[in-house]
Design an enzyme around this catalytic site. Structure first.
Site, PDB file in Angstrom:
ATOM      1  N   ASN A  68     -44.180 -73.930-104.873  1.00  0.00           N
ATOM      2  CA  ASN A  68     -43.391 -75.008-105.484  1.00  0.00           C
ATOM      3  C   ASN A  68     -43.254 -76.190-104.527  1.00  0.00           C
ATOM      4  O   ASN A  68     -43.381 -77.347-104.931  1.00  0.00           O
ATOM      5  CB  ASN A  68     -42.004 -74.511-105.881  1.00  0.00           C
ATOM      6  CG  ASN A  68     -42.016 -73.658-107.122  1.00  0.00           C
ATOM      7  OD1 ASN A  68     -42.986 -73.619-107.869  1.00  0.00           O
ATOM      8  ND2 ASN A  68     -40.930 -72.936-107.341  1.00  0.00           N
ATOM      9  N   MET A  71     -32.908 -75.664 -99.828  1.00  0.00           N
ATOM     10  CA  MET A  71     -32.693 -74.525-100.716  1.00  0.00           C
ATOM     11  C   MET A  71     -33.985 -74.202-101.473  1.00  0.00           C
ATOM     12  O   MET A  71     -34.157 -74.584-102.628  1.00  0.00           O
ATOM     13  CB  MET A  71     -31.559 -74.792-101.710  1.00  0.00           C
ATOM     14  CG  MET A  71     -31.190 -73.551-102.515  1.00  0.00           C
ATOM     15  SD  MET A  71     -29.927 -73.875-103.751  1.00  0.00           S
ATOM     16  CE  MET A  71     -30.831 -74.904-104.894  1.00  0.00           C
ATOM     17  N   PRO A  72     -34.909 -73.500-100.815  1.00  0.00           N
ATOM     18  CA  PRO A  72     -36.112 -73.095-101.537  1.00  0.00           C
ATOM     19  C   PRO A  72     -35.774 -72.062-102.614  1.00  0.00           C
ATOM     20  O   PRO A  72     -34.833 -71.274-102.455  1.00  0.00           O
ATOM     21  CB  PRO A  72     -36.998 -72.491-100.439  1.00  0.00           C
ATOM     22  CG  PRO A  72     -36.087 -72.164 -99.321  1.00  0.00           C
ATOM     23  CD  PRO A  72     -34.900 -73.051 -99.432  1.00  0.00           C
ATOM     24  N   HIS A  73     -36.544 -72.093-103.677  1.00  0.00           N
ATOM     25  CA  HIS A  73     -36.319 -71.169-104.783  1.00  0.00           C
ATOM     26  C   HIS A  73     -37.543 -71.173-105.686  1.00  0.00           C
ATOM     27  O   HIS A  73     -38.439 -71.995-105.535  1.00  0.00           O
ATOM     28  CB  HIS A  73     -35.076 -71.561-105.584  1.00  0.00           C
ATOM     29  CG  HIS A  73     -35.142 -72.969-106.094  1.00  0.00           C
ATOM     30  ND1 HIS A  73     -34.871 -74.063-105.296  1.00  0.00           N
ATOM     31  CD2 HIS A  73     -35.484 -73.465-107.305  1.00  0.00           C
ATOM     32  CE1 HIS A  73     -35.032 -75.166-106.011  1.00  0.00           C
ATOM     33  NE2 HIS A  73     -35.410 -74.839-107.232  1.00  0.00           N
ATOM     34  N   ALA A  74     -37.553 -70.241-106.614  1.00  0.00           N
ATOM     35  CA  ALA A  74     -38.623 -70.161-107.602  1.00  0.00           C
ATOM     36  C   ALA A  74     -37.983 -69.783-108.940  1.00  0.00           C
ATOM     37  O   ALA A  74     -36.757 -69.715-109.056  1.00  0.00           O
ATOM     38  CB  ALA A  74     -39.672 -69.141-107.171  1.00  0.00           C
TER      39      ALA A  74
END
Length: 141
Positions: free
Chosen positions: A46, A62-65
């Site tokens: 991402n 704030m990494p996320h998927a």
């Protein structure tokens, strides 16, 4: 936030780059079976595809998927990188990496609200960035 982060905090001196930072933040949740390994890969993909949109404020990312990318339980980890890590040439080094995982499209909303309140407090961010132990951070919260 105290209950959410308890047991999910790691403090390290440095990482070789932002990808390693995301992997380290994700490893905290992976070790507790909150996410699958592919969730970490999706979060990295991402960022590669969409850029540094995960930078919430100076020094905080704030990494996320997506839930379907391997989130098992709604949870958050915090990786503190003492020397900071660059996500881009344009942003300040990130010292706090909050990895967010949500098991569905709605259960993370309360977590985001609490996290938003936390990062809006510059003094608190400074205290957390300079902490040397999880218990110290939990006492701030």
């Amino acid at each position: 936030m105290k209950k959410i982060l308890e047991g999910n905090i790691r403090i390290i001196d440095r990482v070789s780059g932002w990808r390693e930072g995301v992997k380290e933040a994700g490893a905290i949740l992976l070790e507790k079976s909150k996410i699958e390994e592919r969730y970490i890969d999706a979060a990295i993909n991402n960022i590669e595809r969409l850029g540094n949109y995960i930078i919430l404020t100076d020094g905080v990312a704030m990494p996320h998927a997506r839930p379907e990318d391997g989130a098992i339980e709604t949870s958050v980890s915090l990786l503190i990188v003492k020397e900071g890590v660059e996500f881009s040439d344009e942003d300040e080094k990130v010292k706090l990496i909050f990895m967010l995982a949500s098991k569905d499209n709605t259960s993370h909303i309360d977590v985001i609200r609490k996290l938003s309140n936390l990062i809006d407090d510059e003094e608190m961010i400074e205290k957390i960035s300079n902490a040397s132990a999880e218990i110290e951070i939990l006492n701030f919260l």
